[in-house]
Motif scaffolding. Structure first.
Motif, short mmCIF file in Angstrom:
data_model
loop_
_atom_site.label_atom_id
_atom_site.label_comp_id
_atom_site.label_asym_id
_atom_site.label_seq_id
_atom_site.Cartn_x
_atom_site.Cartn_y
_atom_site.Cartn_z
N GLU A 122 -56.05 7.88 46.81
CA GLU A 122 -55.52 9.16 46.36
C GLU A 122 -54.27 9.53 47.16
O GLU A 122 -54.02 8.99 48.25
CB GLU A 122 -56.56 10.26 46.49
CG GLU A 122 -57.04 10.55 47.89
CD GLU A 122 -58.06 11.67 47.92
OE1 GLU A 122 -58.65 11.98 46.88
OE2 GLU A 122 -58.28 12.24 49.01
N ASP B 155 -50.56 16.18 48.59
CA ASP B 155 -49.36 16.91 49.01
C ASP B 155 -49.83 18.20 49.67
O ASP B 155 -50.11 19.20 49.00
CB ASP B 155 -48.49 17.21 47.79
CG ASP B 155 -47.14 17.82 48.18
OD1 ASP B 155 -46.91 17.97 49.41
OD2 ASP B 155 -46.35 18.13 47.29
N VAL C 261 -52.79 15.09 44.44
CA VAL C 261 -51.87 14.69 43.37
C VAL C 261 -52.68 14.10 42.22
O VAL C 261 -53.48 13.19 42.42
CB VAL C 261 -50.85 13.66 43.89
CG1 VAL C 261 -49.94 13.20 42.76
CG2 VAL C 261 -50.03 14.26 45.04
N PRO C 262 -52.49 14.62 41.00
CA PRO C 262 -53.30 14.15 39.87
C PRO C 262 -52.84 12.77 39.40
O PRO C 262 -51.79 12.62 38.78
CB PRO C 262 -53.05 15.21 38.79
CG PRO C 262 -51.70 15.76 39.11
CD PRO C 262 -51.56 15.71 40.61
N LEU C 263 -53.65 11.75 39.69
CA LEU C 263 -53.41 10.39 39.21
C LEU C 263 -54.63 9.96 38.41
O LEU C 263 -55.76 10.18 38.85
CB LEU C 263 -53.19 9.42 40.38
CG LEU C 263 -52.04 9.73 41.33
CD1 LEU C 263 -52.03 8.74 42.48
CD2 LEU C 263 -50.69 9.67 40.59
N SER C 264 -54.41 9.36 37.26
CA SER C 264 -55.55 9.00 36.41
C SER C 264 -55.54 7.50 36.12
O SER C 264 -54.48 6.90 35.95
CB SER C 264 -55.49 9.77 35.08
OG SER C 264 -54.30 9.46 34.38
N ARG D 191 -45.11 6.69 35.92
CA ARG D 191 -46.07 7.78 36.13
C ARG D 191 -46.17 8.13 37.62
O ARG D 191 -46.21 9.30 38.01
CB ARG D 191 -47.44 7.38 35.60
CG ARG D 191 -47.52 7.28 34.09
CD ARG D 191 -48.92 6.84 33.67
NE ARG D 191 -49.01 6.57 32.25
CZ ARG D 191 -50.07 6.02 31.67
NH1 ARG D 191 -51.12 5.71 32.40
NH2 ARG D 191 -50.08 5.78 30.37
N LEU D 192 -46.24 7.07 38.45
CA LEU D 192 -46.32 7.32 39.89
C LEU D 192 -45.08 8.06 40.39
O LEU D 192 -45.18 9.02 41.16
CB LEU D 192 -46.47 5.99 40.64
CG LEU D 192 -47.86 5.38 40.71
CD1 LEU D 192 -47.81 4.02 41.38
CD2 LEU D 192 -48.81 6.30 41.48
N LYS E 52 -43.13 10.00 38.80
CA LYS E 52 -43.13 11.38 38.33
C LYS E 52 -44.07 12.25 39.17
O LYS E 52 -43.73 13.37 39.57
CB LYS E 52 -43.55 11.42 36.86
CG LYS E 52 -43.71 12.82 36.30
CD LYS E 52 -44.21 12.76 34.85
CE LYS E 52 -44.47 14.17 34.29
NZ LYS E 52 -44.99 14.10 32.91
N HIS E 53 -45.28 11.73 39.47
CA HIS E 53 -46.28 12.54 40.17
C HIS E 53 -45.99 12.65 41.66
O HIS E 53 -46.29 13.68 42.27
CB HIS E 53 -47.67 11.95 39.96
CG HIS E 53 -48.22 12.18 38.58
ND1 HIS E 53 -48.44 13.42 38.07
CD2 HIS E 53 -48.61 11.30 37.61
CE1 HIS E 53 -48.93 13.32 36.83
NE2 HIS E 53 -49.03 12.04 36.54
N LEU E 54 -45.42 11.60 42.25
CA LEU E 54 -45.19 11.63 43.69
C LEU E 54 -43.95 12.42 44.07
O LEU E 54 -43.84 12.90 45.19
CB LEU E 54 -45.10 10.20 44.24
CG LEU E 54 -46.36 9.33 44.07
CD1 LEU E 54 -46.13 7.95 44.63
CD2 LEU E 54 -47.56 9.99 44.74
N GLY E 55 -43.01 12.51 43.15
CA GLY E 55 -41.83 13.33 43.39
C GLY E 55 -40.89 12.75 44.42
O GLY E 55 -40.91 11.55 44.71
#
Length: 614
Positions: free
Chosen positions: A10, A13, A18-21, A68-69, A71-74
């Motif tokens: 996981e 932050d 952080v929402p990862l699916s 996707r990573l 985008k979510h990790l920023g």
């Protein structure tokens, strides 16, 4: 930003998770984090996502997961495309694996310096980072590849922490913990020695001796080895009442390798121009790499026998496979050639000494003359103890029939073993056999092009076909021919084709440096018992096609003797089975180059009965 791998994978932050699916996205993140800032190529990502059967759209799917990573990790991390794969730069982010390794390293150094309070604190902190089984939500391919290494690092840190706690007189609180650990890891000798120490210091000498007896029985039954130095020394110290005077455990020095120390790599370099054998290489890699979704103990065999005639490329294939799966064997790639340069067989003691030295253990004179059977048995026990629990690949190369191979086999399935041998009779329990045949025409031409240069082969396709045909699909012959062309760029391919067209000089032309067809095939014939060698030499001049046992009967053999000798020659890859005749009897043939070598000058006479047959 904080990344956790020692439990479910996981990213956090601050206080926000952080929402990862999906296991695939978690797998990509874990692989990139474990690479520690290095580029991870697409092939490795694919293998850890889908194993050896990736979808046709794998590149697009990997790109989607990375997007996707990103985008979510920023902006806290830098996830970029760098050929041939992707790179994750975590900058100031915290990664629990790295913190675990830092604290474990500090704790180990403090323990070595006898700063026991500091050591215990650092090692307790390292172990507290674990939130359950590591990599809990990734694909089974990544779990099988990385979890054993992480678990071993955790167990090592645990043993060091217990050492520190014992030095701090915390033996009473350690007894319940160690009892559970020994039950869970019954062959881990250091834990058993620590439990004996804790019991003894609690005044439970009889219980400590019982723990040793149980350990000795388990080691003998499951692994066929005696207790090692640490466990045996602890036993003697309990008997003598001198446990507090024990020296520092030897395992503290040898069982945990410094992160900077390189594992032994004895296998030869992989061939940059390795060509063909795609299906065989894929099968080897699939069997040596972790089986999807299950442990090796319950999965496919990790012991493989590669057979085939001399010069067919057994060693080259084994070496290529070893390098392809090297990442699965972080403790080393070992290699022993079982025949010497002069063709004599290396005895087991010498081979075991070579392997033990590679594993960091000094050995005395290991020659068969200097060492009796008892010494060889001791070497085998030491070898099996040294390899226990390690993720090694061992290549036993050119194994002859007469060698007792069992003495060279590790005790556990953690160690993969690849054996090459000309003998097809070679059978060992648990081995998967991969039989290599000569190459077909497309593969032969591809190998010529890879070594000699593709433009030369394309310019003279007919001449190249003649060269490939003269080599009869034997990789050694093809490499020798192509190397001659590469060394003589002014030669047209047609010139070599003309020279190879004459059977009388063909084998002599197929020689370049160490690539020598006559020497290799002649050695295979020379290793045969005299009666088998004489029969092969007697049959060769007239055996231009297929033949049955009647051809051998003509040399003074009964039909039963003829069939028996011919089958032995097939088993040793001197002859090939070519089918059956109308009566159901087997038909045989020589490989074209083996026939030329066997039909050359030799001591057999075709007009006389064979010797050694009664």
């Amino acid at each position: 930003m904080e990344f956790r791998l020692l439990g479910p994978v996981e990213a956090r932050d601050g206080a926000r998770r952080v929402p990862l699916s999906g296991s695939k996205v978690h797998t990509v993140l874990a692989v990139l984090l474990l690479a520690r800032g290095r580029v991870v190529d697409d092939e490795r990502l694919s293998r850890l996502l889908w194993g050896w059967n990736p979808p046709t759209t794998m590149n697009a799917q990997i790109y989607t997961y990375v997007s996707r990573l990103r985008k979510h990790l920023g902006p806290c991390v830098d996830l970029v495309r760098r050929q041939p794969g992707y790179q994750l730069i975590t900058a100031d982010a915290q990664v629990d694996v790295l913190e675990f390794e830092r604290l474990e390293r500090l704790g180990r150094k403090a323990l070595e310096a006898r700063r026991f309070e500091e050591a215990a604190g650092a090692l307790h902190g390292a172990l507290d980072l674990w939130q359950g089984p590591a990599l809990a939500n990734v694909t089974p391919f990544l779990t099988d590849a990385e979890l054993p290494r992480l678990e071993e690092a955790r167990n090592s840190a645990l043993e060091h922490r217990i050492d520190a706690d014992l030095e701090l007189a915390r033996h009473e609180r350690l007894v319940p913990e160690l009892t559970g650990l020994v039950a869970h890891f019954p062959v881990r000798e250091r834990l058993r020695a620590q439990l004996m120490t804790a019991l003894y210091r609690c005044g439970r000498q009889a219980d400590a001796l019982q723990v040793f007896q149980e350990g000795r029985e388990v080691l003998a039954e499951e692994l066929g080895v005696d207790p090692g130095h640490d466990l045996a020394s602890t036993y003697q110290a309990v008997l003598s009442g001198e446990l507090r005077l024990l020296p520092e455990p030897a395992s503290a020095a040898v069982s945990v390798r410094s992160p900077q120390a390189a594992p032994p790599v004895m296998v030869p370099p992989a061939l940059a121009d390795f060509t063909g054998r795609r299906s065989e290489l894929a099968e080897l890699c699939a069997r040596l790499a972790p089986a999807p979704g299950r442990s090796h103990a319950a999965g496919r065999a990790r012991r493989i026998l590669i057979t085939g005639m001399a010069g067919v490329g057994k060693t080259a294939l084994a070496v290529q496979a070893a390098h392809a799966v090297a990442g699965e064997f972080p403790d080393g790639l070992l290699h022993v050639q079982l025949r010497r340069e002069d063709g004599t067989v290396k005895d087991c003691a010498a081979a075991l000494g070579q392997l033990l030295r590679a594993l960091g253990e000094s050995c005395d004179d290991t020659s068969a003359l200097a060492a009796g059977p008892e010494y060889q048995e001791d070497l085998t026990r030491r070898f099996r103890t040294r390899t226990m629990g390690r993720r090694l690949l061992i290549l036993l190369d050119d194994v002859p029939d007469e060698l007792p191979l069992d003495a060279l086999l590790p005790a556990t399935n953690d160690v993969a073993v690849v054996v090459t041998s000309r003998s097809r009779l070679f059978t060992m329990p648990g081995f998967r056999t991969v039989a290599l045949d000569p190459m077909g025409t497309p593969e032969s031409l591809a190998l010529l092009a890879a070594v000699a240069g593709e433009p030369r082969i394309l310019v003279e396709p007919e001449a190249a076909g003649v060269v490939a045909g003269a080599c009869a699909g034997l990789p050694l012959a093809l490499r020798a021919a192509a190397s001659r062309l590469a060394a003589r760029p002014h030669w047209p391919v047609a010139r070599l084709a003309r020279r190879l067209s004459d059977p009388a000089v063909r084998v002599g032309e197929l020689r370049m440096g160490d690539l020598d067809v006559h020497r290799s095939l002649g050695s295979a014939l020379g290793d045969l018992p005299s009666v088998e060698r004489e029969l092969a030499c007697a049959l060769a001049p007239g055996a231009g096609g297929t033949f049955g046992a009647a051809a051998a009967v003509a040399f003074g053999l009964s039909e039963e003797q003829a069939e028996d000798l011919l089958e032995r020659l097939v088993e040793k890859s001197v002859l090939e089975l070519a089918g059956i005749d109308a009566d159901g009897a087997p038909l045989y043939r020589f490989h074209a180059l083996m026939r030329l070598v066997a039909a050359g000058p030799h001591e057999c006479r075709a007009d006389m009965p064979l010797t050694g047959v009664s």
